[in-house]
Write a protein that holds these residues in place. Structure first.
Motif, short mmCIF file in Angstrom:
data_model
loop_
_atom_site.label_atom_id
_atom_site.label_comp_id
_atom_site.label_asym_id
_atom_site.label_seq_id
_atom_site.Cartn_x
_atom_site.Cartn_y
_atom_site.Cartn_z
N SER A 1 1.03 -1.23 0.09
CA SER A 1 -0.01 0.13 -0.05
C SER A 1 0.70 1.13 -0.02
O SER A 1 2.05 1.20 0.36
N VAL A 2 0.23 2.28 -0.32
CA VAL A 2 0.93 3.83 -0.53
C VAL A 2 0.52 4.57 0.90
O VAL A 2 -0.69 4.85 0.76
N SER A 3 1.57 4.81 1.61
CA SER A 3 1.18 5.71 2.62
C SER A 3 1.33 7.07 2.56
O SER A 3 2.17 7.37 1.70
N PRO A 4 0.83 7.94 3.11
CA PRO A 4 0.70 9.57 2.90
C PRO A 4 2.23 9.77 3.64
O PRO A 4 2.54 9.31 4.65
N CYS A 5 2.99 10.48 2.86
CA CYS A 5 4.33 10.99 3.31
C CYS A 5 4.43 11.61 4.35
O CYS A 5 5.48 11.65 5.24
N ALA A 6 3.51 12.69 4.86
CA ALA A 6 3.46 13.36 5.91
C ALA A 6 3.20 12.70 7.35
O ALA A 6 3.15 13.02 8.37
N SER A 7 2.70 11.47 7.21
CA SER A 7 2.50 10.66 8.41
C SER A 7 3.11 9.17 8.10
O SER A 7 2.09 8.19 8.35
N PHE A 8 4.31 9.13 8.11
CA PHE A 8 4.76 7.74 7.53
C PHE A 8 5.89 7.40 8.72
O PHE A 8 6.55 7.99 9.24
N ILE A 9 5.74 6.05 8.84
CA ILE A 9 6.62 5.42 10.01
C ILE A 9 6.97 3.91 9.52
O ILE A 9 6.04 3.24 8.82
N LEU A 10 8.35 3.56 9.32
CA LEU A 10 8.59 2.17 9.01
C LEU A 10 9.62 1.64 9.98
O LEU A 10 10.36 2.15 10.38
N SER B 1 0.82 15.43 -1.94
CA SER B 1 0.65 16.53 -2.91
C SER B 1 1.32 17.64 -2.54
O SER B 1 1.11 18.66 -3.55
N GLY B 2 2.60 17.54 -2.19
CA GLY B 2 3.54 18.37 -2.09
C GLY B 2 3.75 19.29 -0.69
O GLY B 2 2.95 19.57 -0.27
N ALA B 3 4.71 19.14 -0.09
CA ALA B 3 5.14 19.59 1.11
C ALA B 3 6.54 19.64 1.72
O ALA B 3 7.40 19.18 0.76
N THR B 4 6.78 20.51 2.56
CA THR B 4 8.21 20.45 2.96
C THR B 4 8.15 19.33 4.31
O THR B 4 7.30 19.52 5.39
N LEU B 5 8.87 18.32 4.18
CA LEU B 5 8.90 17.11 5.06
C LEU B 5 10.02 17.13 6.02
O LEU B 5 11.24 17.49 5.51
N GLY B 6 9.95 16.38 7.11
CA GLY B 6 11.02 16.18 7.98
C GLY B 6 11.39 14.65 8.16
O GLY B 6 10.47 13.75 8.19
N LEU B 7 12.75 14.26 8.00
CA LEU B 7 12.85 12.88 8.20
C LEU B 7 13.78 12.63 9.66
O LEU B 7 14.36 13.34 10.15
N ALA C 1 9.41 18.15 -0.88
CA ALA C 1 8.88 16.97 -1.77
C ALA C 1 7.67 17.51 -2.69
O ALA C 1 6.59 17.70 -2.00
N PRO C 2 8.21 17.67 -3.88
CA PRO C 2 6.93 17.89 -4.87
C PRO C 2 5.62 16.91 -4.91
O PRO C 2 6.20 15.59 -4.48
N ALA C 3 4.85 17.05 -5.38
CA ALA C 3 3.55 16.27 -5.70
C ALA C 3 3.93 15.08 -6.48
O ALA C 3 4.41 15.31 -7.64
N GLN C 4 4.09 13.99 -6.02
CA GLN C 4 4.37 12.71 -6.68
C GLN C 4 4.58 11.54 -5.95
O GLN C 4 4.29 11.55 -4.46
N LEU C 5 4.83 10.30 -6.30
CA LEU C 5 5.15 9.06 -5.49
C LEU C 5 6.39 9.00 -5.27
O LEU C 5 7.11 9.22 -6.13
N TYR C 6 6.76 8.39 -4.02
CA TYR C 6 8.28 8.31 -3.61
C TYR C 6 8.48 6.70 -3.32
O TYR C 6 7.67 6.16 -2.63
N THR C 7 9.77 6.37 -3.67
CA THR C 7 9.99 5.01 -3.46
C THR C 7 11.15 5.14 -2.02
O THR C 7 12.10 5.90 -2.14
N ILE C 8 10.93 4.26 -0.95
CA ILE C 8 11.59 4.64 0.36
C ILE C 8 12.60 3.47 0.36
O ILE C 8 11.89 2.30 0.45
N THR C 9 13.88 3.55 0.66
CA THR C 9 14.79 2.32 0.82
C THR C 9 15.16 2.45 2.10
O THR C 9 15.94 3.23 2.21
N PHE C 10 15.01 1.46 3.04
CA PHE C 10 15.86 1.76 4.36
C PHE C 10 16.59 0.26 4.79
O PHE C 10 16.17 -0.75 4.73
N LYS C 11 17.79 0.59 5.06
CA LYS C 11 18.72 -0.36 5.47
C LYS C 11 19.10 -0.47 6.57
O LYS C 11 19.52 0.69 7.35
#
Length: 352
Positions: free
Chosen positions: A65-74, A90-96, A136-146
């Motif tokens: 499934s695709v989660s909202p980037c603004a409330s994402f946890i892995l 949909s486009g936002a400044t995000l914090g990691l 983060a412009p509006a689009q889909l993102y692939t996240i890779t976590f090692k």
């Protein structure tokens, strides 16, 4: 003769018809039992391939499934593994926010559908720490976590993505950013000007001779919080931590502090909006035979009355004498106390 044969055939036909009507065709045994066996039981080769793929894989598709980037946890459950998943915005400044946890190290790569890499980082931060902002412009993102091979602490490795204005809304079983290791007050609420814009860098301040009497000593880390401003000025201020869940396995709050005996310098523990413990310390105590103004001392506050409850730590720096300041850090919960004798003036339980 012919009549006898005909009668015999008629009897056989009658018996067959009766057998069919009574049992169906089950009385007729299959001519090829091996074919039935191979249909019911999968081949051993197929079973071996599936098992090998499941056990040996170190790349995990975390979620389809695709989660909202603004409330994402892995949360990484395994060391030495690579997790992949997706989020959208949909486009936002995000914090990691990142934590290597027990895996020792971590790395995160975030790539947009446009092929651009927006984050490519790695760290050995054990506990959840703010790492960076990214647009983060509006689009889909692939996240890779090692995750790393081990050797860390502070629970499972984790990454969190959210808006930059608020830290993750979570109650932790440890003190979030307890040693101010990223050089910021991440996870702490700052009020007043007393603690400045960020923690002190001990190496930088020693090089500037920004201390009283002698360089800062007995601190385990690079950054600490303080109301000391190189003896130039003084202003009141408070720091309040993120929520902390007290566990039976670690019923003591340990940390390091420099503080004279002053009613305006103390540590409070809050349950909700209610203060439950207040503690004053005096590292200037002459019996310690050290330079009290720049040597951190180990101190502890017992948390046993609050096991299973959520607390917040509040560091109060309301002294008005510019030579009276508090310096503090290395917060951690622990199984045993590390209290230095002669440092605690009083630790008072206000409410259970």
């Amino acid at each position: 003769m012919h009549k006898g044969i005909v009668a015999y055939i008629i009897v056989i036909i009658i018996l067959v018809v009766l057998a069919v009507l009574y049992t169906g065709y089950n009385f007729i045994k299959p001519l090829h039992p091996l074919a039935t066996t191979s249909t019911i039981k999968p081949s051993s080769n197929t079973t071996t391939i599936v098992a090998t793929t499941s056990i040996n894989s170190s790349t995990i598709n975390y979620s389809n499934s695709v989660s909202p980037c603004a409330s994402f946890i892995l949360i990484g459950q395994q060391p030495n593994s690579t997790y992949t998943t997706k989020c959208s915005t949909s486009g936002a400044t995000l914090g990691l926010w990142v934590a290597a946890g027990t895996s020792g190290t971590e790395s995160v790569k975030i790539v947009g559908a446009n092929g651009r890499t927006y984050v490519n980082q790695s760290s050995n931060y054990n506990c959840t720490t703010f790492f960076q902002n990214f647009s983060a412009p509006a689009q889909l993102y692939t996240i890779t976590f090692k995750t790393g091979v081990g050797g860390g602490s502070c629970g499972n490795p984790v990454i969190i993505i959210n808006t930059t204005s608020t830290p993750p809304v979570t109650a932790y079983t440890y003190v979030l950013n307890g040693n101010f290791g990223n050089g910021q007050f991440t996870g702490w609420n700052v009020s007043g000007a007393g603690f400045g814009a960020g923690p002190f860098n001990i190496t930088y301040q020693d090089a500037k001779m920004c201390y009283r009497g002698s360089p800062w000593t007995n601190y385990n880390g690079t950054y600490f919080a303080t109301t000391y401003n190189c003896a130039i000025s003084v202003a009141p201020g408070n720091l309040t931590s993120a929520p902390l869940i007290v566990t039976s396995g670690k019923p003591f709050l340990n940390f390091r502090v420099i503080s004279p005996q002053d009613n305006g310098l103390y540590i409070e523990l809050f349950r909700g909006s209610t203060p439950v413990t207040i503690a004053h310390f005096n590292t200037y105590n002459q019996s310690l035979t050290i330079n009290g103004s720049s040597t951190f001392q180990n101190v502890s506050i017992p948390l046993t009355p609050y096991i299973g409850q959520q607390l917040r730590i509040k560091v109060v720096g309301d002294a008005i004498n510019r030579n009276n300041y508090i310096a503090i850090g290395d917060f951690a919960t622990a199984k045993r106390p590390i209290q230095q004798k002669g440092v605690a003036v009083n630790i008072t339980t206000l409410s259970n």
